[in-house]
Write an enzyme that holds these catalytic residues in place. Structure first.
Site, PDB file in Angstrom:
ATOM      1  CB  CYS A 259       7.857  -1.463  -0.080  1.00 59.84           C
ATOM      2  SG  CYS A 259       7.746  -2.177   1.577  1.00 59.84           S
ATOM      3  CG  HIS A 308       5.077   1.454   1.790  1.00 61.39           C
ATOM      4  ND1 HIS A 308       5.006   0.410   0.884  1.00 61.39           N
ATOM      5  CD2 HIS A 308       5.326   2.568   1.052  1.00 61.39           C
ATOM      6  CE1 HIS A 308       5.186   0.891  -0.343  1.00 61.39           C
ATOM      7  NE2 HIS A 308       5.385   2.188  -0.263  1.00 61.39           N
ATOM      8  CG  HIS A 320       6.527   3.868  -3.445  1.00 58.12           C
ATOM      9  ND1 HIS A 320       5.474   3.654  -2.585  1.00 58.12           N
ATOM     10  CD2 HIS A 320       5.986   4.527  -4.514  1.00 58.12           C
ATOM     11  CE1 HIS A 320       4.361   4.165  -3.089  1.00 58.12           C
ATOM     12  NE2 HIS A 320       4.641   4.705  -4.244  1.00 58.12           N
TER      13      HIS A 320
END
Length: 344
Positions: A259, A308, A320
């Protein structure tokens, strides 16, 4: 005439066998009755998703430890180089003073102070001497320079040793996090292996459907939101060019990403350097507390520990690298616990 013989009794051996067989049958029936039922596909998916999230948490810690390792390695290399240069300079100073001593020795008048230095401990002499009058001006200066250089070199060596210790501990932490990530992913795979071929195929189809929705005619409506900045728009465009690239823990592109690897790579393409981890990227700009204030190109942080991160794409969508087994894609910002945005 009817026979009055008694019926033959079963032998002790036969009775034992029959009893054991009956007991085994009862035990098997009991086990079957109390055996854990096969886990449902939904339960397996839920547990696998949880393990993937834990693996991602460990991945961001791994990324941080790796960044620390690289920084410490550079510092250690620089210090060791500095120590080596300092030792060379010290050797040259000693060589110069040794030449003076040789000349004095040949003339039969070697200075006691020089003799003391050559014995290996000029520091003690300089610290205890009341004055330097007994030395010639040049010799006093040389001795003081050497003593100062020795002290400096000892300090640099101690600093290098401390950095090397930190580097060793960081490498250990890096290895521990790597093992933790692999353990989580292996456990997730074990759970997936309990599913039937049909159930596995259904899960794959669900994941593929999510991935396909980020491409072509199924691309989500991103609205007409104005980008946060020209640089933010460029970063979002760069990330969009990587839709379909697989999530791989620790990866920073250009063919696979985790991420924070995706967001740092995207902004690098836009000419902006970002820290490596999601937690560090959370401090890379101005924080935006509400979803309604987000603009395309803003960073978006999720989960309480900020493990994240993605890029806001507009109209409630985030772009993402989601998790292991998935690829870079658009997804609703509401699918994860939003914390805040960051305008770089």
């Amino acid at each position: 005439m009817a026979s009055h013989r008694r019926p033959k009794q079963p032998s002790r051996t036969r009775v034992t066998v029959l009893t054991a067989t009956a007991a085994a049958a009862v035990a098997l029936s009991s086990q079957a009755a109390h055996a854990d039922p096969k886990p449902k596909k939904e339960d397996v998916k839920s547990e696998v998703d949880k393990l993937y999230e834990q693996a991602e948490q460990a991945t961001e810690k791994y990324n941080g430890a790796k960044e620390d390792q690289e920084k410490l390695q550079k510092e250690v290399d620089a210090l060791q180089d500095k120590v080596a240069r300092g030792q060379g300079e010290l050797n040259q100073l000693r060589k110069g003073l040794g030449a003076v001593a040789s000349g004095q020795y040949r003339s039969g008048s070697i200075d006691p102070s020089v003799q003391l230095f050559l014995s290996g401990d000029p520091d003690t002499y300089l610290d205890k001497a009341a004055t330097l009058d007994q030395l010639s001006g040049k010799q006093a200066e040389q001795l003081k320079t050497i003593a100062d250089k020795q002290r400096q070199l000892a300090q640099e060596r101690a600093e290098a040793a401390a950095k090397i210790k930190d580097l060793s501990e960081t490498r250990q932490a890096l290895g521990d996090k790597k093992d933790e990530i692999k353990g989580k992913l292996a456990k997730a795979q074990e759970l997936l292996n309990t599913l039937t071929a049909k159930e596995k195929q259904e899960l794959q189809q669900e994941e593929q459907k999510k991935n396909r929705s980020s491409r072509g005619n199924e691309r989500p409506d991103l609205g007409n939101d104005v980008p946060a900045s020209q640089r933010g728009a460029a970063a979002l465009s760069a990330a969009a060019s990587k839709i379909g690239s697989p999530y791989v823990w620790g990866a920073t592109g250009p063919s696979s990403f985790d991420c924070s690897g995706l967001t740092s790579w995207a902004y690098q393409q836009a000419g902006q350097s970002l820290p490596r981890t999601s937690q560090a990227q959370a401090n890379a700009g101005t924080r935006i507390g509400s979803q309604s204030a987000l603009k395309p190109g803003d960073l978006v942080l999720f989960y309480g520990d900020l493990h994240h991160i993605g890029l806001y794409a507009g109209n409630g969508q985030v772009l993402h690298a989601p998790k292991p087994g998935a690829s870079v894609r658009y997804e609703s910002i509401n699918n994860m616990p939003f914390q805040f945005g960051v305008r770089v």
